[in-house]
Design a protein around this motif. Structure first.
Motif: not given
Length: 767
Positions: A26-35, A228-235, A265-268
């Motif tokens: 999560t994060g990294g280049w994928g985040s910049l591409k999304g923006i 428990f039941g929380q999706n930090t990467g998107s929310n 799971i993992e973050f950049v």
């Protein structure tokens, strides 16, 4: 359904290789591409980069997306991918005006996708629906206010409902709540009714506060965090910076969730050039367990059994008996009920093995200070109260509420959803005491409890609700039982929408219907006394001021506060203490009212609103001041091992989990990429474990339908879903919210708060 237990043949943080998944952190280049993608798609105004540079910083614009905290010492860029999307989306250059509706009838627009409706641009002028032409036509503000006032005065106060989405600032929200009570009702449902009302109602019972107990500082001192039941990467992606720092100093994170969500799971860090190029990713969760939907109660029961077993081995060293004796009640009843559950029952309901739960318990027991984090995976269940009660039980056993580095922390969704409740948007007198309103405004406020979202919808179906005013949001799209509600909505005498962009709820008008364009949080708000600031509260109970910097989309747009005051002035009889014009001219005066109404929370409001990191309004449970019926923290006695209202029966009946994509915020669809789950394209999909697909004799890419398996006389069906293999526990399916909302019955909700059971509805798969 099947009783198959989670397969132990691969690591907990590895996704099933047979199914779609995202290979990167999560994060990294994928985040910049999304923006970058949303920048190209929305083509925002030139103010976008300026606003993003100061977003979530002191005297900047506070994000309109999630409610995560804004640190006193911000990063160079204190926004995440989804926060950037929300800002860019609001700064759209496209405009909707009279010409747009001359071209498009509402019947035609109802065939558009949600994404395309909002992408049409910002609303620019007040409009009234004309049934003859099936179009919205321009109307002056004075005429709109006068007609809305006449309509509201033509019905009994209790027949009106004032809904709020969680977007409006504290100032507008306070006056909205005051307006409703001055009119004579407390029908003030809010978006929290669909998500965290389970928290507001049940935490108040358990520990005497309707909100979480943690502050940002606690994450600097905790030894473990259980999710428990929380999706930090998107929310709530900015939370990942906090988790990264915690992991790097040795904090151990354990996650329970039906899906493998990459953010946990993992973050950049996209602001760390070394990590972006040659550095290693940060592993977030040390252990990740794919619990069955509704199985968190069983997991927590197993963890509690492990704590009790450890105490038996080393008496007086594991359970904080001194804390339990002095600060709590109900402990003996809780442990007696929990001990009675067998491990076979716990495994069957959780979908996890005893060894997995014992492994997680070892991490909890090794920690002196623990934080429990949760999201809607716990709240949106019929027995959501028990999910929260069992989590509180686990934390209370070792004194992990009311001390530094410990606590319970629900992660809220909308940016000011918690704050709106703090300043009175809610159906109970406790939210805005009647005696205080009598003293301050010489009004006789109602004491009869009002309607929340579910009860308001029941009123619409019965005909006892006749007017719906919506302060933001896309309520019809967000509700359960949407097909039934869309059919009933046109029977309303009046619908009023205060909004920035067009959405599907605007296309289902009442007999009289108004669409009123408002300023967004990114926009400059200039009133008679000059530029105005607004404020909001985050998930950790901090209050922030926010300043818009963009030119409004048109001169005809009014602020949310000004619109509320205009309607109130046209509706209510004259009262010299209800100074609607003065309050519109100067929001400082409104903040003074808030401070007078809630002095313990908002003393010195105007002077403190731009403190770096916000000002903390306090939390009694954090200081072990338990404002419960007994005056102590309340242990909860479990009555079942499942949070599900109905356990699926029959081979083709499964539990439905509704999800939001990475290209989505609530009902707003920015695009069609769910990158962090490895999914792209159509949202009309149904996710299912590949073994379950084979068991049911189905094949991937097959078109299937879902029918609600709750038998209440109503047929609920969603058709033409593409079956997609995905890494899910046995016995469940998943698909997108709000597309699958029609399958959730209005009456199928959390026991105490009426929060819809979006994470645990039984459905039948039809091929």
């Amino acid at each position: 359904m099947t009783d198959k237990i989670h397969r132990p043949d691969r690591k907990e943080t590895e996704q099933d290789p047979r199914t779609p998944h995202y290979d990167n952190a999560t994060g990294g280049w994928g985040s910049l591409k999304g923006i970058g993608h949303i920048l190209g798609d929305a083509k925002p105004s030139a103010a976008a980069l300026k606003i993003l540079a100061t977003q979530n910083k002191t005297k900047g614009m506070m994000c309109t997306s999630c409610a995560w905290a804004k640190p006193a010492n911000p990063h160079t860029f204190e926004f995440c991918e989804n926060g950037a999307k929300a800002t860019i989306w609001e700064l759209d250059r496209a405009r909707i005006d009279q010409e747009f509706f001359e071209t498009h009838r509402l019947a035609d627009l109802r065939g558009w996708h949600d994404h395309d409706l909002e992408k049409s641009g910002r609303l620019t002028e007040p409009m009234k629906y004309d049934a003859g032409s099936d179009r919205y036509l321009p109307v002056s503000w004075d005429q709109a206010f006068a007609e809305i006032g006449r309509q509201l005065n033509a019905i009994r106060p209790q027949e009106a409902v004032f809904y709020s989405s969680g977007h409006a600032g504290l100032e507008a929200s306070y006056l909205y709540a005051l307006f409703a009570r001055a009119m004579g009702h407390q029908n003030l449902p809010q978006s929290s009714n669909m998500c965290h009302e389970t928290t507001s109602v049940n935490l108040q019972t358990f520990i005497g506060t309707p909100v979480g107990t943690c502050t940002l500082e606690d994450f600097e001192h905790c030894d473990t965090i259980f999710f428990f039941g929380q999706n930090t990467g998107s929310n709530s992606p900015r939370f990942l910076h906090v988790l990264k720092a915690a992991v790097e100093r040795g904090c151990r994170i354990v996650t329970f969730n039906p899906l493998q969500e990459r953010g946990l799971i993992e973050f950049v860090d996209p602001q760390n050039l070394t990590q972006m190029t040659v550095g290693k990713t940060t592993k977030i969760s040390e252990r990740y367990y794919q619990v069955r939907p509704g199985g968190d109660v069983a997991v927590l029961a197993g963890l509690i059994k492990c704590v009790l077993a450890a105490e038996e081995v080393a008496p007086g060293t594991v359970v904080d008996q001194a804390f339990i004796d002095a600060e709590t009640t109900g402990y003996e009843e809780m442990i007696e009920a929990t001990r009675a559950f067998s491990w076979d029952e716990i495994e069957r309901n959780s979908g996890l093995t005893r060894a997995m739960i014992e492994e997680a318990a070892e991490i909890y027991l090794s920690a002196e200070k623990a934080i429990g984090i949760y999201g809607m995976g716990l709240t949106q269940h019929v027995n959501g109260w028990l999910n929260l009660g069992m989590l509180c039980n686990l934390l209370l056993m070792r004194g992990n509420i009311g001390k530094q580095g410990a606590g319970i922390s629900p992660v809220r969704g909308h940016s000011n959803v918690q704050g709106q409740r703090t300043v009175g948007v809610g159906e109970k007198s406790a939210h805005m005491p009647a005696e205080k309103l009598q003293q301050m405004f010489d009004i006789k406020a109602p004491t009869q409890e009002g309607l929340n979202a579910v009860r308001a919808c029941e009123g619409i179906l019965k005909g006892s609700v006749k007017a719906m005013v919506c302060l933001g949001g896309n309520l019809i799209r967000a509700l359960p039982d949407r097909t039934r509600m869309e059919k009933a909505w046109p029977s309303l005498d009046l619908t009023v929408h205060i909004a920035t962009k067009l959405n599907r709820s605007h296309l289902v008008p009442g007999r009289a219907a108004f669409l009123l364009p408002c300023l967004g949080r990114t926009d400059k708000d200039i009133q008679a006394t000059g530029p105005q600031a607004v404020s909001m509260e985050d998930s950790l109970s901090n209050i922030y001021g926010s300043l818009g910097q963009a030119d409004p989309p048109s001169e005809s747009c009014m602020s949310e506060l000004a619109i509320i005051c205009g309607i109130a002035k046209a509706t209510l009889p004259g009262n010299p203490k209800l100074k609607w014009d003065d309050w519109t001219a100067n929001y400082d005066l409104v903040r003074d009212l808030i401070a007078e109404t809630y002095p313990d929370d908002f003393g010195g409001f105007n002077e403190r609103m731009f403190e770096p990191g916000g000002f903390y309004r306090g939390n009694p449970a954090r200081n072990r001041n338990w404002q419960t019926e007994s005056g102590k923290a309340q242990f909860t006695t479990p009555t079942t091992l499942s949070a599900l209202g109905e356990v699926p029966q029959g081979s083709s009946v499964m539990t439905l989990i509704t999800l939001r994509s990475n290209d989505q915020f609530n009902t707003t669809i920015y695009g069609f990429s769910d990158r962090l789950r490895g999914l792209e394209g159509s949202r009309d999909i149904l996710l299912m474990n590949p073994d379950e697909i084979a068991r049911l004799g189905l094949v991937e890419e097959q078109k299937v339908s879902l029918r609600c398996a709750v038998e209440d006389g109503h047929d609920r069906l969603v058709e033409n879903l593409t079956l997609t293999a995905y890494d899910l526990p046995a016995g469940c399916v998943a698909g997108y919210y709000p597309e699958l909302n029609p399958l959730v019955p209005l009456e199928y909700h959390e026991k105490n708060s009426q929060t819809p059971a979006y994470k645990g509805t039984p459905v039948e798969v039809i091929s």
